[in-house]
Design a protein around this motif. Sequence first.
Motif: not given
Length: 335
Positions: A147-158
Amino acid sequence: MFLFKKKSVGLDMDTFEARAVELTGNSKAPRLVSCGRIPLEEGTVKEGNIIDAKKAGEALGQLWEDADIDREEVILGVSNQGVLVRFANFPRVPQDKLGNLIRFQAQEFLPMPLQSVVLDHMVVGEVREENKEMLEVLLVAARKEMINAFVEALDSARLMPQEIDVSSLALLRMIPPEDKEKTVAMVHMPYEMGNVLIAAKGVPRLARLIPLNLINYVGKEILQGIGSCSDLETLDWSAYNINEWNEALVSEISSSVDYYHSYGEATRVEKICLSGCGSRIPGAAELLQEALDIPVENSDPLRGIKISSQLEEDLQGRASDFMINISLALRGLEE
């Protein structure tokens, strides 16, 4: 006023691509306002898991720009081996005490430490067990690392996760209205890691991944054609392993249905609904229906959804690829 209409975005990703749909309105009168898909570089996502969050974020940013999606909060669908769905019985207790009871006893039903997962649950029924009233509960455990990896990817895309849903369970919202009181198997077949949900009278009874990777059977080139070509009859399928794919599909769905039927009080599956690009492989529906002796039909995820003529034309023949995305976005429109 239009400016105050509710909006919701459903997003999912696999090894091959990321897909997103934006709906507006409400769950009773939704309108599809934008949708899009973007290929992912090799090594970005594997078997539904984020491998390179930075690359995933860059792709999502481009997808939002290309599809003209303006909402930054998304409802994310996950489909990988890091998500476990289990059915378990718990003592019947008041609703305000159930959460603590499940957290205390859930470890008995899960093969990984509770501290390593995000845990959720849904009560799906009541049963008697050894003369005791018990609650039948659907447990969902998702690995925090995944889950944290997905959140990191989303955060990278703002972008921000509004909700996170299990893709197989999201299919529950897409059961055709006339089949809500039946026992139905919803089968979604994207490029990899398909999903099966069997529901009886609208209650989930089995949810699982099916390890079918279309790319291995058909190849990327033809899959890109499926994604953009609505007239599949013009394609030459003789060079591809579609017979092997169809046979593997029948084997997986048959195993799922047989496993469900092995439950003592399980009702017979009355219909199978297919979606995803795999549902458009020639012969899949017919072979399934013949092998299982169960009616099979292709799902229409746009049923009941308003859509512009231009978007409808763009999606012609491939709307079911966005089945999960539409369901996720509908969740965001629920009151």
